[in-house]
Design a protein around this motif. Structure first.
Motif, mmCIF file in Angstrom:
data_model
loop_
_atom_site.group_PDB
_atom_site.id
_atom_site.type_symbol
_atom_site.label_atom_id
_atom_site.label_comp_id
_atom_site.label_asym_id
_atom_site.label_seq_id
_atom_site.Cartn_x
_atom_site.Cartn_y
_atom_site.Cartn_z
ATOM 1 N N SER A 29 -40.084 13.621 37.015
ATOM 2 C CA SER A 29 -39.294 13.934 38.008
ATOM 3 C C SER A 29 -39.078 15.438 38.474
ATOM 4 N N TYR A 30 -38.857 15.694 39.397
ATOM 5 C CA TYR A 30 -38.728 17.081 40.049
ATOM 6 C C TYR A 30 -37.647 17.887 39.546
ATOM 7 N N SER A 31 -37.935 19.027 39.081
ATOM 8 C CA SER A 31 -36.914 19.847 38.683
ATOM 9 C C SER A 31 -37.068 21.283 39.564
ATOM 10 N N PHE A 32 -35.606 21.146 40.219
ATOM 11 C CA PHE A 32 -35.127 22.344 41.134
ATOM 12 C C PHE A 32 -35.393 23.556 40.552
ATOM 13 N N GLN A 33 -34.901 23.739 39.139
ATOM 14 C CA GLN A 33 -35.032 24.887 38.381
ATOM 15 C C GLN A 33 -36.284 25.539 38.455
ATOM 16 N N ASP A 34 -37.429 24.736 37.869
ATOM 17 C CA ASP A 34 -38.823 24.962 37.922
ATOM 18 C C ASP A 34 -39.718 24.829 39.131
ATOM 19 N N ASP A 35 -38.976 24.210 39.972
ATOM 20 C CA ASP A 35 -39.808 24.080 41.470
ATOM 21 C C ASP A 35 -41.022 23.163 41.286
ATOM 22 N N ALA A 36 -41.138 22.180 40.378
ATOM 23 C CA ALA A 36 -42.128 21.378 39.738
ATOM 24 C C ALA A 36 -41.816 20.275 39.015
ATOM 25 N N ASN A 37 -42.888 19.431 39.005
ATOM 26 C CA ASN A 37 -42.441 18.152 38.447
ATOM 27 C C ASN A 37 -42.406 18.303 36.910
ATOM 28 N N THR A 38 -41.418 17.811 36.314
ATOM 29 C CA THR A 38 -41.485 17.740 34.717
ATOM 30 C C THR A 38 -41.677 16.243 34.303
ATOM 31 N N THR A 39 -42.019 16.361 32.905
ATOM 32 C CA THR A 39 -42.212 14.689 32.362
ATOM 33 C C THR A 39 -41.361 15.090 30.921
#
Length: 741
Positions: free
Chosen positions: A441-451
């Motif tokens: 899913s996309y993480s707004f905090q990291d501005d990247a997908n996280t697993t």
């Protein structure tokens, strides 16, 4: 000695890993269970009996199938049953027939090919890839009329163009106007695996075909070029002032000059190889008009088709951003091919944003072969053996295209290749080792997908290896996941409310070989269809079974349509009868939940007949799984001296239980004192003064259950079902007493 009454108001975490049993500070412990076997956690926090299954029929020859969902509209959903070389169609639990027999479509897939198939649906068409043959197109014309044919990709895709100027291929017609062309290469190139493959050719130059210029004298039969296209004069002697721009046929370009142009070619010609003589000679059929200066000459500007028996075929596919995306041939395991926007069969290479293109991901091909694709709400997700990647456009105003595609690595867990699900647009996969269920899913905090590892709190299930997964969005948000043993487990998942719970659902001795989810005929619920392997009357059979409604989550369900039994037979409602024919359970021991009472165990005769003690007109007859149970974690006793670990305690007086829409069930105390054997106390009915033959009512409210225990270092409560009776618990309040020092 201190008494306390620690209430458990939620069981939403379901069965948790043994590593969490002593984590009283952890939320999954506080809402978890030691065992959830045949009981489902509910989004609202309750615990309910898992639904049973309805028997619908048997697979072709009792073979292990692959079930594929097909949905065209909310009230138009099918299950396609693929077994070796045959496809059959199920519609809302019934086999589609033609001329009085099950409709069957011959298919080219053996068992291994069926297992590795990937598919994607577009309206009434399913595209299928298996990596061993050309992509196929399965088309529905009617419920009993389907066709499977090779998808025609006449415009490509192609491998990188040859740039060796000494490596040429010449083209020659055997006769003027003949669509067949003879190909002669200056070095070895052709193999038998190229038959059916495409080759694209471009001229080395245009020294004999001039660019179009205005008011230029010409003659009929002359060629000119404009905008990369080649035209031939068919009428007129002067080019006039309007250049030709059409891409087909003959058009009048300048009325004043009477000049007519015939479109000849866009500068590229395509040949489909029909025969190979040797490594340097082949015959082909022209599928795209040749530039006139190519035939009779040679060129080093040729491109071999990307897919063929020689190079392999795509192994996976998806539809994303209005493109058909294919990936991972044998020779190019890290390459993706994108069709043009809106043109799923158009793979003519281009440079514009909406044109077809190919993209090869850098990395070690053997370790990171692409094995799956899934569209998400923010990206196309790419699953490889050792990586999870995603691709999106670098511009919010453009689709992914030849110049806008960005591909990044999201994680390095690797995927098992099981078809992922994508609730809410966030893919959920089974990891490469089969031990974890992961969400990207996309993480707004990291501005990247996280697993995220969704199975971490129930990691013990993964020790048995997850094999397939399907999503049921209604009435509860559930992922149905099979284990290598054939048992299904269920994952309750609602991230917006931070609910994540697990349970195992054994099927009374049956093992799941395939499962799929489609909308029910009403359109408001999802139906889980399973191919279940059972041994009945000494014979191995493969049944098609549909999961019944989750009773507590479907408040409109009729009381006598409740089904907590397996391979269930629904009693007809025409008139009250005592004798029924259920040949699919011949020789088995069954239970019955009916309007005349709850009966069982009963033996079905060898001829499939069953006689009930009393006549019934409504209800279900089926298999009862005696292994179903739910057990709480050890009840924690309050102590003035702090932590009670290792100290004796016992249940005292009655256990308060809140039930909802319940007919009957049982509860017993379980005592544990290492290293002694587990002690099971006598079970007590949860609903008092009920006799099985009189279970004709359901109850909601609070009851006091007379469950007590002796002294033990750990005491828990076990919940057991009663035949086909519904049972839902929303709260348990035991009274526990610690023994002091």
């Amino acid at each position: 000695m201190t008494r306390s009454a620690p209430a458990q108001r939620s069981f939403a975490s379901g069965e948790v890993s043994p590593l969490l049993w002593s984590r009283n500070d952890y939320i999954r412990n506080q809402t978890g269970l030691r065992t959830a076997r045949g009981f489902l956690p509910l989004l609202e926090g309750g615990l309910t009996r898992a639904p049973g299954t309805w028997y619908k029929g048997r697979t072709k020859g009792d073979q292990a199938p692959r079930l594929i969902p097909f949905q065209f509209a909310i009230d138009d959903a099918l299950i396609l049953e693929f077994t070796p070389f045959v496809m059959r169609v199920w519609r809302y639990g019934a086999l589609v027939e033609k001329d009085g027999a099950p409709y069957e479509l011959a298919i080219p897939y053996d068992a291994a090919a069926i297992d590795r198939m990937t598919y994607v649906q577009s309206a009434d068409v399913i595209y299928i890839a298996d990596g061993a043959r050309p992509v196929q197109k399965l088309k529905r014309f009617a419920l009993d009329n389907w066709a499977l044919e090779e998808a025609a990709f006449s415009n490509g895709p192609f491998r990188v163009q040859n740039l060796d100027k000494d490596f040429t291929i010449s083209l020659a017609y055997s006769a003027a106007g003949d669509p067949e062309v003879e190909l002669t290469a200056s070095a070895d190139v052709f193999t038998a695996g190229h038959i059916g493959a495409l080759f694209m050719f471009e001229p080395q130059g245009y020294e004999n075909i001039a660019l179009w210029t205005s008011n230029t004298d010409v003659a009929v039969g002359d060629y000119m070029r404009n905008g990369g296209k080649i035209y031939k004069v068919t009428a007129g002697t002067n080019t006039g002032v309007q250049p030709p721009i059409h891409t087909d046929g003959i058009e009048l370009a300048d009325k004043g000059k009477g000049i007519k142009w015939e479109f000849i070619s866009d500068g590229k010609g395509v040949v489909e190889i029909t025969a190979v003589t040797d490594a340097t000679h082949a015959t082909g059929s022209i599928t795209r008009k040749m530039p006139p200066n190519l035939v009779g000459g040679s060129t080093y500007r040729w491109s071999e088709g990307a897919w063929s028996d020689e190079r392999g075929y795509p192994a996976c596919l998806e539809i994303y951003d209005q493109r058909l995306v294919l990936a991972a041939s044998e020779s190019e395991p890290r390459t993706l091919w994108f069709s043009s926007v809106g043109g799923y069969t158009d793979f003519e290479p281009g440079v514009e944003a909406d044109q077809s293109f190919a993209y090869t991901i850098s990395g070690q091909a053997s370790m990171n072969r692409i094995i799956g694709l899934r569209g998400g709400k923010r990206a196309l997700h790419i699953f490889a053996i050792g990586q999870e990647l995603s691709t999106r456009s670098d511009s919010q105003n453009q689709v992914i295209g030849p110049t806008t595609t960005v591909i990044g690595v999201d994680s390095s867990y690797g995927s098992s290749g099981a078809v992922p699900i994508s609730p809410d647009g966030n893919p959920i996969i089974i990891s490469r080792d089969g031990r974890r269920v992961m969400q990207i899913s996309y993480s707004f905090q990291d501005d990247a997908n996280t697993t995220t590892d969704l199975s971490r709190a129930a990691a013990h299930f993964g020790e048995e290896i997850f094999t397939q997964i399907a999503w049921q969005g209604s009435p509860q948000r559930l992922a149905w996941i099979t284990l290598a043993s054939g048992d299904p487990v269920v994952m309750l998942f609602n991230p917006t409310e931070e609910v994540l719970g697990w349970a195992r659902v054994p099927l009374a001795g049956g093992t799941v070989e395939s499962l799929a989810v489609t909308p029910a005929g009403s359109g408001d619920l999802d139906t889980v269809t399973m191919a279940v392997r059972r041994t009945v009357d000494g014979e191995s059979r493969c049944y098609i079974e549909e999961l019944a409604d989750i009773y507590s989550a479907s408040p409109l369900a009729d009381f006598y349509d409740i089904n907590h039994l397996f391979a269930g037979f629904k009693i007809p409602t025409t008139s009250a009868e005592t004798s029924f024919s259920i040949p699919h359970l011949a020789g088995e021991t069954v239970y019955a939940w009916t309007d005349a009472g709850e009966f069982g165990p009963l033996d079905v005769a060898a001829d499939g007949t069953l006689t009930l003690p009393r006549a019934a007109s409504r209800g279900v007859i089926g298999l009862f799984d005696t292994s179903h149970q739910a057990e709480t974690l050890g009840v924690t006793a309050a102590s003035p001296e702090g932590d009670m670990t290792g100290r004796k305690r016992r249940l005292h007086a009655r256990v308060g239980v809140a039930i909802m829409r319940t007919a009957q069930g049982y509860m017993r105390a379980i005592e544990r004192d290492l290293p002694h054997a587990v002690r099971e106390r006598a079970r007590v009915a949860i609903v008092p003064a009920q006799v099985s033959a009189d279970l004709t009512e359901i109850y909601s409210g609070e009851v006091a259950v007379d469950v007590e225990s002796g002294m033990a270092t750990e005491v828990s409560l076990r919940i057991e079902p009663h035949g086909g009776a519904p049972l839902t618990i929303t709260k348990i309040t035991p009274t526990i007493q610690e023994a002091g020092r």
